[in-house]
Write an enzyme that holds these catalytic residues in place. Structure first.
Site, mmCIF file in Angstrom:
data_model
loop_
_atom_site.group_PDB
_atom_site.id
_atom_site.type_symbol
_atom_site.label_atom_id
_atom_site.label_comp_id
_atom_site.label_asym_id
_atom_site.label_seq_id
_atom_site.Cartn_x
_atom_site.Cartn_y
_atom_site.Cartn_z
ATOM 1 N N GLU A 1 0.852 -1.176 0.000
ATOM 2 C CA GLU A 1 0.000 0.000 0.000
ATOM 3 C C GLU A 1 0.896 1.236 0.000
ATOM 4 O OE1 GLU A 1 -3.127 0.002 -0.367
ATOM 5 O OE2 GLU A 1 -3.666 -2.085 0.051
ATOM 6 N N ASP B 1 -18.276 -10.539 -9.255
ATOM 7 C CA ASP B 1 -18.194 -9.670 -8.077
ATOM 8 C C ASP B 1 -17.504 -8.356 -8.429
ATOM 9 O OD1 ASP B 1 -18.606 -9.364 -5.147
ATOM 10 O OD2 ASP B 1 -16.413 -9.259 -5.120
#
Length: 301
Positions: A223, A248
């Site tokens: 991240e 999804d």
């Protein structure tokens, strides 16, 4: 996997239990496989305990009486572990046996299966496992999971058929979705897997937030915080198939106000990528540029 108290207690103290398992294999093959897998797990744990006991500490008292009591204690500890859910080895082994009709090398998965390698089995355990797997036959064989290839052309060929429906829902070219999956998974080389080696099919790096009710898997990811990369463990969604992953993904983009500008972009890879980054899909400051580059390379094929 829950194992009955009866099965776990019989495990190294009742050799005649194999006859009952043989009968069970004919009436309920799947349960027989699971009990055999549980028994092997306990056999392995017993061997580990015995090996540990054989390496005594200096000055340790040794007597036949003490050895007997230690053996009883070890057996109770192993039984408690198996009844409490075990180490997970029995679950892995049962899944592997259920997925094949013949076992050429007991508990050794095929190179393409993606399963983690297991320790070599004792000869007696291997023979018992082969016996009950053959008794179960093909009736209990589970459908083979679709492998995610890491070679680029194979990756694209495998994913394109699954991307079509999702791409139509989103109003974009299917190559854009395959390009997004390629970026997130490193063309299949960084696919997210469960600890037992099962594929999660999470090709788009979708995290399992508080609203997610399906299966999940934790893994190390990168991240960006204040523009700097940082490694941290996050929980990601897990799917039963490639198609479920694409479905999804389409649902996520359709249902979120953050990604509405990414919809109906057709084959505009740049517009699609920029809209995803502006919607906060990823923290990498260069994400849009990377995604657009991959998607455009697929459109130009």
């Amino acid at each position: 996997m829950q194992v009955s108290r009866d099965a776990s207690n019989q495990l190294a103290i009742d050799p005649n239990a194999t006859e009952r398992l043989s009968s069970l294999a004919r009436s309920n093959p799947k349960e027989a496989i699971r009990q055999v897998a549980s028994q092997f797990e306990a056999i392995l744990l017993n061997q580990m305990m015995a090996s540990m006991r054989s390496n005594g500490f200096d000055g340790e008292e040794d007597s036949s009486e003490l050895g007997t009591y230690r053996g009883m204690l070890d057996q109770q500890m192993v039984n408690a572990m198996v009844q409490g859910g075990g180490t997970g080895l029995a679950d892995m082994l049962a899944r592997q046996i259920e997925g094949v009709a013949r076992i050429d090398q007991a508990a050794t998965p095929a190179a393409s299966s993606g399963m983690l390698p297991l320790p070599a089995l004792p000869a007696a355990a291997a023979k018992a496992i082969r016996k009950y797997a053959e008794a179960a036959g093909t009736a209990t064989a589970a459908p083979a999971p679709v492998a995610i290839p890491s070679e680029r052309q194979a990756f694209v060929s495998t994913l394109l058929p699954h991307a079509g429906q999702a791409a139509e829902r989103l109003g974009v070219a299917p190559e854009l979705l395959v390009g997004h999956a390629a970026l997130e998974s490193g063309w299949g080389s960084r696919s997210i897997r469960h600890p037992d080696g099962r594929e999660s099919y999470n090709l788009f790096g979708i995290k399992a937030g508080g609203s997610w009710r399906g299966e999940s898997v934790a893994t190390l990811t990168t991240e960006y915080v204040d523009g700097k990369p940082r490694k941290q463990v996050e929980s990601f969604r897990s799917y039963p198939s490639l198609q479920a992953a694409f479905d999804d993904y389409a649902k996520l983009l359709e249902g979120s106000s953050r990604y509405q500008r990414a919809l109906n972009q057709g084959d505009n890879a740049q517009g699609f990528a920029v809209a995803l980054q502006q919607g906060g899909y990823a923290t990498d400051p260069a994400y849009a540029r990377k995604l657009a580059g991959v998607a455009q390379s697929l459109l130009a094929r």
